[in-house]
Design a protein around this motif. Sequence first.
Motif, PDB file in Angstrom:
ATOM      1  N   TYR A  36       0.828  -1.212   0.000  1.00 14.59           N
ATOM      2  CA  TYR A  36       0.000   0.000   0.000  1.00 14.59           C
ATOM      3  C   TYR A  36       0.859   1.256   0.000  1.00 14.59           C
ATOM      4  CZ  TYR A  36      -3.967  -3.007   1.078  1.00 14.59           C
ATOM      5  OH  TYR A  36      -4.929  -3.974   1.045  1.00 14.59           O
ATOM      6  N   GLU A  37       1.952   1.221   0.753  1.00  6.89           N
ATOM      7  CA  GLU A  37       2.860   2.371   0.773  1.00  6.89           C
ATOM      8  C   GLU A  37       3.428   2.612  -0.619  1.00  6.89           C
ATOM      9  OE1 GLU A  37       7.202   3.768   2.526  1.00  6.89           O
ATOM     10  OE2 GLU A  37       6.222   2.037   3.447  1.00  6.89           O
ATOM     11  N   ALA A  38       3.871   1.548  -1.283  1.00  5.17           N
ATOM     12  CA  ALA A  38       4.452   1.687  -2.616  1.00  5.17           C
ATOM     13  C   ALA A  38       3.415   2.193  -3.615  1.00  5.17           C
ATOM     14  CB  ALA A  38       5.027   0.350  -3.070  1.00  5.17           C
ATOM     15  N   LEU A  39       2.233   1.620  -3.587  1.00  9.19           N
ATOM     16  CA  LEU A  39       1.174   2.028  -4.506  1.00  9.19           C
ATOM     17  C   LEU A  39       0.739   3.467  -4.249  1.00  9.19           C
ATOM     18  CD1 LEU A  39      -0.607   0.991  -6.799  1.00  9.19           C
ATOM     19  CD2 LEU A  39      -2.250   0.238  -5.083  1.00  9.19           C
ATOM     20  N   PHE A  40       0.526   3.808  -2.991  1.00  7.06           N
ATOM     21  CA  PHE A  40       0.121   5.174  -2.634  1.00  7.06           C
ATOM     22  C   PHE A  40       1.179   6.181  -3.078  1.00  7.06           C
ATOM     23  CE2 PHE A  40       0.014   8.805   0.239  1.00  7.06           C
ATOM     24  CZ  PHE A  40      -1.322   9.172   0.189  1.00  7.06           C
ATOM     25  N   THR A  41       2.435   5.874  -2.821  1.00  8.48           N
ATOM     26  CA  THR A  41       3.514   6.795  -3.178  1.00  8.48           C
ATOM     27  C   THR A  41       3.608   6.969  -4.685  1.00  8.48           C
ATOM     28  OG1 THR A  41       4.747   6.218  -1.186  1.00  8.48           O
ATOM     29  CG2 THR A  41       5.991   7.240  -2.970  1.00  8.48           C
ATOM     30  N   GLY A  42       3.515   5.886  -5.443  1.00 13.73           N
ATOM     31  CA  GLY A  42       3.581   5.984  -6.896  1.00 13.73           C
ATOM     32  C   GLY A  42       2.448   6.815  -7.475  1.00 13.73           C
ATOM     33  N   LEU A  52       7.472   4.676  -7.176  1.00  8.48           N
ATOM     34  CA  LEU A  52       7.125   3.286  -6.889  1.00  8.48           C
ATOM     35  C   LEU A  52       8.383   2.440  -6.708  1.00  8.48           C
ATOM     36  CD1 LEU A  52       4.946   0.973  -6.844  1.00  8.48           C
ATOM     37  CD2 LEU A  52       5.362   0.783  -9.294  1.00  8.48           C
ATOM     38  N   SER A  53       9.329   2.570  -7.619  1.00  5.83           N
ATOM     39  CA  SER A  53      10.564   1.775  -7.558  1.00  5.83           C
ATOM     40  C   SER A  53      11.367   2.075  -6.301  1.00  5.83           C
ATOM     41  CB  SER A  53      11.439   2.057  -8.782  1.00  5.83           C
ATOM     42  OG  SER A  53      10.807   1.645  -9.949  1.00  5.83           O
ATOM     43  N   ALA A  54      11.526   3.350  -5.998  1.00  5.57           N
ATOM     44  CA  ALA A  54      12.307   3.719  -4.813  1.00  5.57           C
ATOM     45  C   ALA A  54      11.640   3.199  -3.545  1.00  5.57           C
ATOM     46  CB  ALA A  54      12.475   5.234  -4.743  1.00  5.57           C
ATOM     47  N   THR A  55      10.323   3.280  -3.478  1.00  2.00           N
ATOM     48  CA  THR A  55       9.614   2.777  -2.308  1.00  2.00           C
ATOM     49  C   THR A  55       9.804   1.271  -2.171  1.00  2.00           C
ATOM     50  OG1 THR A  55       7.975   4.540  -2.508  1.00  2.00           O
ATOM     51  CG2 THR A  55       7.384   2.679  -1.126  1.00  2.00           C
ATOM     52  N   MET A 110      12.661  -5.696 -10.522  1.00  4.94           N
ATOM     53  CA  MET A 110      11.504  -5.710 -11.413  1.00  4.94           C
ATOM     54  C   MET A 110      10.880  -4.313 -11.532  1.00  4.94           C
ATOM     55  SD  MET A 110       9.867  -9.375 -10.254  1.00  4.94           S
ATOM     56  CE  MET A 110       8.262  -8.977 -10.865  1.00  4.94           C
ATOM     57  N   ALA A 111      10.709  -3.635 -10.398  1.00  5.90           N
ATOM     58  CA  ALA A 111      10.121  -2.298 -10.407  1.00  5.90           C
ATOM     59  C   ALA A 111      11.012  -1.320 -11.160  1.00  5.90           C
ATOM     60  CB  ALA A 111       9.876  -1.818  -8.977  1.00  5.90           C
ATOM     61  N   PHE A 112      12.314  -1.409 -10.941  1.00  5.71           N
ATOM     62  CA  PHE A 112      13.244  -0.498 -11.606  1.00  5.71           C
ATOM     63  C   PHE A 112      13.316  -0.782 -13.108  1.00  5.71           C
ATOM     64  CE2 PHE A 112      17.556   1.060 -12.701  1.00  5.71           C
ATOM     65  CZ  PHE A 112      17.342   2.400 -12.408  1.00  5.71           C
ATOM     66  N   GLY A 113      13.281  -2.051 -13.485  1.00 10.32           N
ATOM     67  CA  GLY A 113      13.250  -2.400 -14.907  1.00 10.32           C
ATOM     68  C   GLY A 113      12.018  -1.830 -15.583  1.00 10.32           C
ATOM     69  N   LEU A 135      13.882  12.236 -10.517  1.00 13.73           N
ATOM     70  CA  LEU A 135      14.438  12.782  -9.276  1.00 13.73           C
ATOM     71  C   LEU A 135      13.322  13.165  -8.307  1.00 13.73           C
ATOM     72  CD1 LEU A 135      17.031  13.608  -7.797  1.00 13.73           C
ATOM     73  CD2 LEU A 135      16.808  15.852  -8.881  1.00 13.73           C
ATOM     74  N   PHE A 136      12.288  13.783  -8.824  1.00 11.60           N
ATOM     75  CA  PHE A 136      11.116  14.142  -8.019  1.00 11.60           C
ATOM     76  C   PHE A 136      10.539  12.887  -7.363  1.00 11.60           C
ATOM     77  CE2 PHE A 136       6.568  14.655  -7.470  1.00 11.60           C
ATOM     78  CZ  PHE A 136       6.437  15.920  -6.909  1.00 11.60           C
ATOM     79  N   GLY A 137      10.382  11.821  -8.142  1.00 13.53           N
ATOM     80  CA  GLY A 137       9.802  10.571  -7.628  1.00 13.53           C
ATOM     81  C   GLY A 137      10.635   9.948  -6.529  1.00 13.53           C
ATOM     82  N   VAL A 138      11.955   9.933  -6.699  1.00 13.11           N
ATOM     83  CA  VAL A 138      12.836   9.328  -5.695  1.00 13.11           C
ATOM     84  C   VAL A 138      12.830  10.146  -4.400  1.00 13.11           C
ATOM     85  CG1 VAL A 138      15.245   8.788  -5.149  1.00 13.11           C
ATOM     86  CG2 VAL A 138      14.303   8.168  -7.379  1.00 13.11           C
ATOM     87  N   VAL A 139      12.950  11.457  -4.522  1.00 16.22           N
ATOM     88  CA  VAL A 139      12.953  12.320  -3.328  1.00 16.22           C
ATOM     89  C   VAL A 139      11.609  12.224  -2.610  1.00 16.22           C
ATOM     90  CG1 VAL A 139      13.063  14.728  -2.553  1.00 16.22           C
ATOM     91  CG2 VAL A 139      14.730  13.866  -4.213  1.00 16.22           C
ATOM     92  N   TYR A 140      10.525  12.254  -3.383  1.00 15.22           N
ATOM     93  CA  TYR A 140       9.190  12.141  -2.792  1.00 15.22           C
ATOM     94  C   TYR A 140       9.023  10.801  -2.081  1.00 15.22           C
ATOM     95  CZ  TYR A 140       4.117  11.864  -2.429  1.00 15.22           C
ATOM     96  OH  TYR A 140       2.842  11.711  -1.959  1.00 15.22           O
ATOM     97  N   ALA A 141       9.497   9.708  -2.691  1.00 17.63           N
ATOM     98  CA  ALA A 141       9.403   8.379  -2.082  1.00 17.63           C
ATOM     99  C   ALA A 141      10.174   8.324  -0.767  1.00 17.63           C
ATOM    100  CB  ALA A 141       9.926   7.315  -3.051  1.00 17.63           C
ATOM    101  N   TYR A 142      11.332   8.939  -0.733  1.00 17.20           N
ATOM    102  CA  TYR A 142      12.142   8.955   0.493  1.00 17.20           C
ATOM    103  C   TYR A 142      11.375   9.643   1.635  1.00 17.20           C
ATOM    104  CZ  TYR A 142      15.860  10.117   3.766  1.00 17.20           C
ATOM    105  OH  TYR A 142      16.616  10.257   4.901  1.00 17.20           O
ATOM    106  N   TYR A 143      10.830  10.814   1.331  1.00 21.15           N
ATOM    107  CA  TYR A 143      10.094  11.537   2.370  1.00 21.15           C
ATOM    108  C   TYR A 143       8.801  10.833   2.765  1.00 21.15           C
ATOM    109  CZ  TYR A 143      13.438  15.287   2.344  1.00 21.15           C
ATOM    110  OH  TYR A 143      14.596  16.006   2.472  1.00 21.15           O
ATOM    111  N   MET A 144       8.129  10.210   1.813  1.00 17.83           N
ATOM    112  CA  MET A 144       6.913   9.472   2.152  1.00 17.83           C
ATOM    113  C   MET A 144       7.243   8.253   3.002  1.00 17.83           C
ATOM    114  SD  MET A 144       4.354  11.162   1.244  1.00 17.83           S
ATOM    115  CE  MET A 144       3.091   9.971   1.596  1.00 17.83           C
TER     116      MET A 144
END
Length: 158
Positions: free
Chosen positions: A11-17, A61-64, A78-81, A139-148
Amino acid sequence: MIFSNFYGTGYEALFTGITAVILAQITKFFVHLVWKRKIDLRLFTTTGGMPSSHAAGVMGLSATVGFICGFSSIEFAMAFGYALVVMYDAAGVRRAAGKQAACLNRIIMDIYKQELKEAGGKLKELLGHTPMQVFAGALFGVVYAYYMHLFFAHLAGY
């Protein structure tokens, strides 16, 4: 609070993505407003522009997944691919299709001299992204995932 149960789950990964896509679309509107000094509400629902919401979503999603399962896990691989394929498509195939649409629109205007409606309407030109727009979205996605991830950890009491 319901979100306190999200930490370390799918749920965390899906919500963050998903929320990364939404926030990137909102950011796109404000970037356009600052750069062009025009309000364009279509930016909330269209493809193309700065930053790439596709890249933000898949990299969020991948970073999470990496934060939860580890960056050496098969789930992260798999997510990163998947993210690489989406970002390549955004900067490559869809960008080329947008350039072709712009060229075709000019050709049709020359042939019909007036209205594009006679030829079936104007083709959508803003389909893909420049490499910089994709990089900014990623970059936005990775930084956002870290903070989430930190936010969900805080809610869960870790």
